[in-house]
Enzyme design. Structure first.
Site, PDB file in Angstrom:
ATOM      1  CE1 TYR A 102      -4.065  -2.027   0.574  1.00 37.62           C
ATOM      2  CE2 TYR A 102      -2.604  -3.315   1.974  1.00 37.62           C
ATOM      3  CZ  TYR A 102      -3.791  -3.181   1.279  1.00 37.62           C
ATOM      4  OH  TYR A 102      -4.706  -4.200   1.286  1.00 37.62           O
ATOM      5  CB  CYS A 138      -7.469  -5.422  -5.110  1.00 31.58           C
ATOM      6  SG  CYS A 138      -8.870  -6.533  -5.257  1.00 31.58           S
ATOM      7  CG  HIS A 139      -5.210 -11.112  -5.991  1.00 25.34           C
ATOM      8  ND1 HIS A 139      -5.878 -10.639  -7.119  1.00 25.34           N
ATOM      9  CD2 HIS A 139      -4.190 -11.872  -6.437  1.00 25.34           C
ATOM     10  CE1 HIS A 139      -5.266 -11.115  -8.193  1.00 25.34           C
ATOM     11  NE2 HIS A 139      -4.245 -11.866  -7.807  1.00 25.34           N
ATOM     12  CD  GLU A 165      -1.493 -13.671  -9.426  1.00 24.77           C
ATOM     13  OE1 GLU A 165      -0.504 -12.922  -9.288  1.00 24.77           O
ATOM     14  OE2 GLU A 165      -2.659 -13.239  -9.493  1.00 24.77           O
TER      15      GLU A 165
END
Length: 176
Positions: A102, A138-139, A165
């Site tokens: 973030y 967003c993950h 991923e």
């Protein structure tokens, strides 16, 4: 007119929303803010009348849930404020199989807007209200300490998406 379609994923049901030309929403069934902003007059597509944009999303999701980088992105039209859209645009730049904090997003926005500082909490609010989960990744956003915090679809889903991923989540912490 807004339309919806349903998709069954290994992590649960998904609602896809969109116009004839672009995706406007994608949520796991029951996730926080599920269907927020969806036109109450929406129409549900059946298998017989599914829109081409929804076929494209399903193809993307099929590849993604097979553990492959899809390699393309269906047209997106998320509804939000200018600030939210600037955050979501940055999310789209996070490569498959990687994460960003973030704070890194906040620093990037501050730099792009010529500001001395941007609040990571404000970024977190925008990330949390992302209306197009998974496609706008967003993950892939984590706390600066490696915390797997803040996913509207639930922390367990966030972990599973990152693992699919190839992200090593064992080095990350899960908030209590």
């Amino acid at each position: 007119m807004e339309y919806i379609s349903h998709y069954t994923s290994p992590l649960g049901g998904i609602i896809i929303a969109g116009s004839r030309n672009a995706v406007t929403g994608l949520w796991f069934d029951g996730q926080k803010y599920c269907a927020a902003g969806l036109d109450p007059e929406h129409e549900e597509c059946t298998e017989e009348n599914i829109l081409p944009v929804f076929q494209e999303v399903r193809r993307w999701l099929d590849r993604y849930f097979r553990g492959q980088e899809p390699g393309f992105l269906p047209p997106l039209d998320p509804k939000g404020t200018a600030f939210q859209k600037s955050v979501w645009d940055i999310l789209l730049t996070i490569p498959y199989g990687t994460t960003m904090t973030y704070g890194q997003i906040a620093s990037r926005i501050a730099s792009e807007q010529g500001l001395p500082h941007m609040s990571a909490q404000a970024v977190g609010g925008a990330v949390g209200h992302n209306p197009i989960s998974i496609l706008i990744p967003c993950h892939r956003v984590i706390g600066s300490s490696g915390s797997l915090t803040g996913y509207a679809g639930g922390i367990e889903r966030k972990i599973r998406l990152l693992e699919m991923e190839g992200v090593d989540v064992r080095k990350m912490s899960v908030p209590e």
